[in-house]
Motif scaffolding. Structure first.
Motif, PDB file in Angstrom:
ATOM      1  N   LEU A  37      35.243  10.616  -1.535  1.00 51.02           N
ATOM      2  CA  LEU A  37      35.993  11.498  -0.645  1.00 51.02           C
ATOM      3  C   LEU A  37      36.358  12.810  -1.332  1.00 51.02           C
ATOM      4  O   LEU A  37      36.282  13.886  -0.728  1.00 51.02           O
ATOM      5  N   GLY A  38      36.743  12.725  -2.597  1.00 48.81           N
ATOM      6  CA  GLY A  38      37.079  13.931  -3.344  1.00 48.81           C
ATOM      7  C   GLY A  38      35.899  14.871  -3.497  1.00 48.81           C
ATOM      8  O   GLY A  38      36.022  16.079  -3.299  1.00 48.81           O
ATOM      9  N   LEU A  39      34.735  14.311  -3.851  1.00 47.90           N
ATOM     10  CA  LEU A  39      33.534  15.132  -4.024  1.00 47.90           C
ATOM     11  C   LEU A  39      33.090  15.759  -2.702  1.00 47.90           C
ATOM     12  O   LEU A  39      32.744  16.943  -2.648  1.00 47.90           O
ATOM     13  N   MET A  40      33.109  14.960  -1.641  1.00 45.50           N
ATOM     14  CA  MET A  40      32.689  15.464  -0.337  1.00 45.50           C
ATOM     15  C   MET A  40      33.613  16.581   0.150  1.00 45.50           C
ATOM     16  O   MET A  40      33.161  17.637   0.610  1.00 45.50           O
ATOM     17  N   THR A  41      34.919  16.363   0.013  1.00 46.76           N
ATOM     18  CA  THR A  41      35.878  17.351   0.487  1.00 46.76           C
ATOM     19  C   THR A  41      35.860  18.606  -0.373  1.00 46.76           C
ATOM     20  O   THR A  41      35.961  19.716   0.141  1.00 46.76           O
ATOM     21  N   MET A  42      35.684  18.429  -1.679  1.00 43.11           N
ATOM     22  CA  MET A  42      35.611  19.588  -2.561  1.00 43.11           C
ATOM     23  C   MET A  42      34.390  20.443  -2.229  1.00 43.11           C
ATOM     24  O   MET A  42      34.448  21.675  -2.274  1.00 43.11           O
ATOM     25  N   ALA A  43      33.287  19.805  -1.852  1.00 43.00           N
ATOM     26  CA  ALA A  43      32.088  20.565  -1.457  1.00 43.00           C
ATOM     27  C   ALA A  43      32.357  21.375  -0.193  1.00 43.00           C
ATOM     28  O   ALA A  43      31.904  22.517  -0.069  1.00 43.00           O
ATOM     29  N   LYS A  44      33.104  20.791   0.738  1.00 40.42           N
ATOM     30  CA  LYS A  44      33.466  21.534   1.959  1.00 40.42           C
ATOM     31  C   LYS A  44      34.328  22.742   1.619  1.00 40.42           C
ATOM     32  O   LYS A  44      34.104  23.842   2.117  1.00 40.42           O
ATOM     33  N   LEU A  45      35.335  22.517   0.768  1.00 42.29           N
ATOM     34  CA  LEU A  45      36.235  23.618   0.397  1.00 42.29           C
ATOM     35  C   LEU A  45      35.509  24.693  -0.407  1.00 42.29           C
ATOM     36  O   LEU A  45      35.792  25.876  -0.251  1.00 42.29           O
ATOM     37  N   ALA A  46      34.602  24.286  -1.269  1.00 43.62           N
ATOM     38  CA  ALA A  46      33.895  25.246  -2.116  1.00 43.62           C
ATOM     39  C   ALA A  46      33.017  26.190  -1.303  1.00 43.62           C
ATOM     40  O   ALA A  46      32.689  27.280  -1.769  1.00 43.62           O
ATOM     41  N   ARG A  75      25.125  11.175  -4.851  1.00 39.19           N
ATOM     42  CA  ARG A  75      24.652  12.150  -3.848  1.00 39.19           C
ATOM     43  C   ARG A  75      25.690  13.242  -3.605  1.00 39.19           C
ATOM     44  O   ARG A  75      25.355  14.416  -3.501  1.00 39.19           O
ATOM     45  N   ARG A  76      26.960  12.848  -3.475  1.00 35.42           N
ATOM     46  CA  ARG A  76      28.015  13.837  -3.243  1.00 35.42           C
ATOM     47  C   ARG A  76      28.177  14.750  -4.456  1.00 35.42           C
ATOM     48  O   ARG A  76      28.430  15.945  -4.307  1.00 35.42           O
ATOM     49  N   ASP A  79      25.413  17.240  -4.236  1.00 34.26           N
ATOM     50  CA  ASP A  79      25.727  18.239  -3.205  1.00 34.26           C
ATOM     51  C   ASP A  79      26.741  19.261  -3.713  1.00 34.26           C
ATOM     52  O   ASP A  79      26.588  20.467  -3.484  1.00 34.26           O
ATOM     53  N   LEU A  80      27.774  18.783  -4.400  1.00 38.59           N
ATOM     54  CA  LEU A  80      28.798  19.694  -4.907  1.00 38.59           C
ATOM     55  C   LEU A  80      28.236  20.601  -5.989  1.00 38.59           C
ATOM     56  O   LEU A  80      28.518  21.806  -6.000  1.00 38.59           O
ATOM     57  N   LEU A  81      27.422  20.075  -6.879  1.00 34.34           N
ATOM     58  CA  LEU A  81      26.800  20.918  -7.899  1.00 34.34           C
ATOM     59  C   LEU A  81      25.925  21.996  -7.268  1.00 34.34           C
ATOM     60  O   LEU A  81      25.902  23.136  -7.732  1.00 34.34           O
ATOM     61  N   PHE A  82      25.238  21.644  -6.197  1.00 32.64           N
ATOM     62  CA  PHE A  82      24.402  22.604  -5.487  1.00 32.64           C
ATOM     63  C   PHE A  82      25.258  23.737  -4.914  1.00 32.64           C
ATOM     64  O   PHE A  82      24.873  24.903  -4.961  1.00 32.64           O
ATOM     65  N   VAL A  83      26.434  23.395  -4.401  1.00 30.29           N
ATOM     66  CA  VAL A  83      27.329  24.388  -3.794  1.00 30.29           C
ATOM     67  C   VAL A  83      27.958  25.295  -4.848  1.00 30.29           C
ATOM     68  O   VAL A  83      28.067  26.501  -4.645  1.00 30.29           O
ATOM     69  N   ILE A  84      28.363  24.743  -5.993  1.00 35.94           N
ATOM     70  CA  ILE A  84      29.093  25.547  -6.985  1.00 35.94           C
ATOM     71  C   ILE A  84      28.181  26.307  -7.940  1.00 35.94           C
ATOM     72  O   ILE A  84      28.651  27.102  -8.736  1.00 35.94           O
TER      73      ILE A  84
END
Length: 169
Positions: A37-46, A75-76, A79-84
């Motif tokens: 949940l933390g990784l998914m939500t952080m990707a949304k915020l980022a 996977r999450r 996704d987050l690494l891709f966003v940041i």
């Protein structure tokens, strides 16, 4: 957090930074559901303009999440690494992803290969590094590298104006 996402860039910076700090604690716990949940939500915020810097502070923790036993957490994290990823941290993130590709499950490997290729091309400041990265990608995950990826590296090498890249490749 959903309120921050809805407000987008108009949300007060303090609120976004506070949410990122809390999410940083989420992605540091041992419980995989909370980390997910933390990784998914952080990707949304980022993805909100001006919020990526807060997520980049947790890059090391996100990289550790790539080694998690739970595939959904991995996977999450991907996704987050891709966003940041940006020009400042692209080489480190791409190199870490390529290194992790050796031990990655088949279920995530194709997605990793595609994201590595996209990031390498998008943020390459040195074409030699790009060529090295794609050649490593092909040697590690040959069957998972789609035709457009290796066609693109061939196109870049053959169309390079100085021609020294052809000799290097």
């Amino acid at each position: 957090v959903n309120l921050i996402v809805v407000w987008g860039p108009t949300c007060p910076v303090e609120m976004r930074e506070g949410a990122m700090k809390i999410l940083g604690k989420f992605i540091s716990v041992r419980e995989p559901n909370i980390r997910y949940l933390g990784l998914m939500t952080m990707a949304k915020l980022a993805q909100i303009e001006g919020s990526v810097e807060g997520a980049k502070k947790h890059q090391a923790t996100v990289l550790v999440s790539l080694k998690d036993a739970d595939i959904s957490v991995r996977r999450r994290a991907l996704d987050l690494l891709f966003v940041i990823c940006d020009t400042d941290n692209a080489e480190r993130i791409v190199d870490e992803l390529v290194a992790h590709l050796v031990v990655a499950d088949a279920s995530i490997r194709e997605e990793m290969v595609l994201k590595i290729a996209i990031l390498a091309e998008k943020y390459a400041t040195d074409l030699r590094w790009y060529v090295d990265t794609i050649l490593k990608l092909i040697s590690i995950s040959g069957d998972y590298v789609s035709d457009p990826i290796w066609h693109r590296v061939v196109q870049i090498v053959t169309n390079h104006p100085q021609g020294d890249l052809q000799g290097y490749a």
